[in-house]
Design an enzyme around this catalytic site. Structure first.
Site, PDB file in Angstrom:
ATOM      1  N   SER A  65      47.319  70.743 -13.944  1.00 45.72           N
ATOM      2  CA  SER A  65      47.236  70.346 -12.529  1.00 45.72           C
ATOM      3  C   SER A  65      45.805  70.281 -12.018  1.00 45.72           C
ATOM      4  O   SER A  65      45.585  70.215 -10.805  1.00 45.72           O
ATOM      5  CB  SER A  65      48.063  71.283 -11.626  1.00 45.72           C
ATOM      6  OG  SER A  65      49.413  71.242 -11.975  1.00 45.72           O
ATOM      7  N   GLY A  66      44.824  70.328 -12.907  1.00 43.70           N
ATOM      8  CA  GLY A  66      43.433  70.136 -12.502  1.00 43.70           C
ATOM      9  C   GLY A  66      42.517  71.319 -12.691  1.00 43.70           C
ATOM     10  O   GLY A  66      41.296  71.174 -12.699  1.00 43.70           O
ATOM     11  N   ILE A  67      43.065  72.522 -12.858  1.00 41.85           N
ATOM     12  CA  ILE A  67      42.241  73.721 -12.961  1.00 41.85           C
ATOM     13  C   ILE A  67      41.347  73.684 -14.200  1.00 41.85           C
ATOM     14  O   ILE A  67      40.254  74.264 -14.204  1.00 41.85           O
ATOM     15  CB  ILE A  67      43.129  74.992 -12.967  1.00 41.85           C
ATOM     16  CG1 ILE A  67      42.301  76.264 -12.834  1.00 41.85           C
ATOM     17  CG2 ILE A  67      43.998  75.038 -14.207  1.00 41.85           C
ATOM     18  CD1 ILE A  67      41.669  76.450 -11.485  1.00 41.85           C
ATOM     19  N   LEU A  68      41.767  72.960 -15.248  1.00 42.02           N
ATOM     20  CA  LEU A  68      40.947  72.856 -16.458  1.00 42.02           C
ATOM     21  C   LEU A  68      39.958  71.689 -16.392  1.00 42.02           C
ATOM     22  O   LEU A  68      39.237  71.432 -17.359  1.00 42.02           O
ATOM     23  CB  LEU A  68      41.840  72.695 -17.696  1.00 42.02           C
ATOM     24  CG  LEU A  68      42.576  73.945 -18.158  1.00 42.02           C
ATOM     25  CD1 LEU A  68      43.551  73.612 -19.281  1.00 42.02           C
ATOM     26  CD2 LEU A  68      41.591  75.014 -18.621  1.00 42.02           C
ATOM     27  N   ALA A  69      39.928  71.007 -15.271  1.00 46.75           N
ATOM     28  CA  ALA A  69      39.013  69.865 -15.126  1.00 46.75           C
ATOM     29  C   ALA A  69      38.152  70.010 -13.876  1.00 46.75           C
ATOM     30  O   ALA A  69      37.710  69.029 -13.298  1.00 46.75           O
ATOM     31  CB  ALA A  69      39.800  68.564 -15.074  1.00 46.75           C
TER      32      ALA A  69
ATOM     33  N   TYR B 223      56.253  59.115  -7.597  1.00 49.34           N
ATOM     34  CA  TYR B 223      54.837  59.262  -7.291  1.00 49.34           C
ATOM     35  C   TYR B 223      54.471  58.467  -6.033  1.00 49.34           C
ATOM     36  O   TYR B 223      54.173  57.289  -6.083  1.00 49.34           O
ATOM     37  CB  TYR B 223      53.979  58.808  -8.471  1.00 49.34           C
ATOM     38  CG  TYR B 223      54.236  59.548  -9.759  1.00 49.34           C
ATOM     39  CD1 TYR B 223      54.813  60.813  -9.772  1.00 49.34           C
ATOM     40  CD2 TYR B 223      53.900  58.979 -10.976  1.00 49.34           C
ATOM     41  CE1 TYR B 223      55.058  61.490 -10.956  1.00 49.34           C
ATOM     42  CE2 TYR B 223      54.130  59.648 -12.177  1.00 49.34           C
ATOM     43  CZ  TYR B 223      54.712  60.906 -12.159  1.00 49.34           C
ATOM     44  OH  TYR B 223      54.949  61.567 -13.345  1.00 49.34           O
TER      45      TYR B 223
ATOM     46  N   GLY C 191      49.935  66.351 -17.882  1.00 51.02           N
ATOM     47  CA  GLY C 191      49.238  67.453 -17.223  1.00 51.02           C
ATOM     48  C   GLY C 191      48.416  68.312 -18.158  1.00 51.02           C
ATOM     49  O   GLY C 191      48.494  69.535 -18.063  1.00 51.02           O
TER      50      GLY C 191
ATOM     51  N   LYS D 223      60.159  56.202 -14.876  1.00 53.49           N
ATOM     52  CA  LYS D 223      61.178  57.246 -14.887  1.00 53.49           C
ATOM     53  C   LYS D 223      62.358  56.882 -13.986  1.00 53.49           C
ATOM     54  O   LYS D 223      62.224  56.052 -13.089  1.00 53.49           O
ATOM     55  CB  LYS D 223      60.546  58.579 -14.454  1.00 53.49           C
ATOM     56  CG  LYS D 223      59.334  58.951 -15.315  1.00 53.49           C
ATOM     57  CD  LYS D 223      58.660  60.216 -14.856  1.00 53.49           C
ATOM     58  CE  LYS D 223      57.429  60.489 -15.701  1.00 53.49           C
ATOM     59  NZ  LYS D 223      56.312  59.571 -15.375  1.00 53.49           N
TER      60      LYS D 223
ATOM     61  N   ASP E 197      51.739  55.469 -17.818  1.00 52.40           N
ATOM     62  CA  ASP E 197      52.969  56.154 -17.406  1.00 52.40           C
ATOM     63  C   ASP E 197      53.002  56.291 -15.895  1.00 52.40           C
ATOM     64  O   ASP E 197      52.018  56.677 -15.263  1.00 52.40           O
ATOM     65  CB  ASP E 197      53.035  57.550 -18.041  1.00 52.40           C
ATOM     66  CG  ASP E 197      54.270  58.305 -17.578  1.00 52.40           C
ATOM     67  OD1 ASP E 197      55.370  57.959 -18.044  1.00 52.40           O
ATOM     68  OD2 ASP E 197      54.128  59.216 -16.731  1.00 52.40           O
TER      69      ASP E 197
END
Length: 344
Positions: A238-242, A51, A234, A77, A46
């Site tokens: 946005s990255g906080i869980l990684a 981007y 996501g 998109k 995707d």
């Protein structure tokens, strides 16, 4: 057509980071990451003109040009047309600020009319180096980019992009279309229309371990009733869980950091990786067709693949619900953890 009949698997690759989101990524690193996704068997990619003002599409297309076109599913998109002229000031991305400040310098036309939709598709095909797209999403017609003007943008898309994409699908030019947004409201509004409905939607950041209550109670019941599938974008918020520091594309606030700390502590107690918990939670809902985490390093692809296949004990999900870290109504991956019954 159901997205589940179009998509080749449950794990895809989101390319927003390849547009130099948050940082400038060397070309060879971006190329190696896409190759790693291919080598790990990922066949759904995707992307979007937005981007990095076309940079992500260019980088993705460079690698996929060497792969058999019938072997993968490609989505992009509409809503942003990349112009040849360069930006001289600071572009206005609403709440998203300097999200792609390291991307291409090209100006971006934000427009969802029929003419702009066709121009957007033409530009994407050129940057991707392909002759066709499989899925096209209508991008970012929501409050987070347009404030109170979002309804006017939605109407522009309804009379423009929606009709163009419906026609292209009916003609067999594309296989499916839908909305790609970071908010639930545009999808809810679309599902309430009498006009031809989309095949599915890409919902970023709204069905994750950290944020799922609103989608769960309002949007997803509507989608299930109409047989419309969801691609979860996501999934790491946005990255906080990684292991990152961003939530909602900004530095995470204290309350989110605290909640993530509780999630990680529970995961560690059960020997579970937080990435595995995040991906498998997002896929547990019956409406979820696929999840598309982004990455900028080849090692992250290996982590995502392992996370999807990791065995998570039922006790983890039981404790997660008992700790109030997930909605009581959320479907969980293990059969031992159905949502509790409610009594009238």
């Amino acid at each position: 057509m159901s997205l589940k009949n179009v998509l080749p698997g449950r794990l895809g690759f989101g390319t927003a980071p390849l547009g130099n989101m948050f940082r400038a990524i060397p070309d060879d690193e971006a190329r190696a990451t896409v190759e790693a996704a291919w080598d790990h068997g990922i066949r759904f990619y995707d992307t979007a003109p937005f981007y990095g003002a076309g940079l992500a599409e260019e980088r993705l297309g460079e690698v996929l040009a060497g792969k058999p076109r019938d072997a993968f599913v490609l989505s992009t998109k509409v809503g942003r047309v990349i112009l040849d002229e360069h930006e001289t000031g600071v572009p206005d991305f609403g709440e998203k600020g300097g999200l792609f400040e390291h991307g291409n310098p090209n100006k971006i036309l934000h427009e969802w009319t029929a003419e702009a939709t066709e121009r957007s598709i033409e530009g994407s095909l050129k940057r991707l180096g392909t002759d066709r797209l499989d899925i096209v999403w209508v991008h970012d017609i929501a409050r987070d980019f347009h404030g109170d003007a979002w309804l006017a943008k939605f109407e522009e898309a309804r009379t423009g992009a929606f009709r163009v994409l419906s026609r292209l699908r009916d003609e067999g030019v594309i296989k499916a279309w839908g909305l790609g947004v970071n908010r639930t409201e545009p999808i809810e509004l679309t599902l309430a229309l009498d006009e031809p409905q989309p095949d599915g939607f890409l919902l970023a950041g709204r069905y994750t371990l950290l944020d799922h209550e609103h989608a769960l109670t309002r949007l997803l019941p509507m989608a299930q009733e109409q047989g419309v599938d969801m691609v979860v974008g996501g999934p790491y918020s946005s990255g906080i869980l990684a292991g990152g520091s961003h939530f909602e594309y900004q530095q995470a606030p204290a309350e989110i950091i605290d909640r993530v700390g509780k999630l990680k502590a529970l995961a560690e107690r059960h020997g579970v990786s937080i990435k595995a918990a995040a991906l498998q939670f997002s896929l547990a809902h019956p409406a979820s067709a696929a999840v598309i985490p982004g990455a900028t390093r080849p090692s992250r692809i290996a982590e995502d693949t392992a996370a999807l296949n990791e065995t998570i004990p039922a006790a983890f999900w039981t404790d997660l619900r008992a700790a109030g870290l997930v909605s009581p109504a959320a479907p969980l991956p293990h059969k031992a953890c159905p949502p509790p019954r409610t009594h009238l």
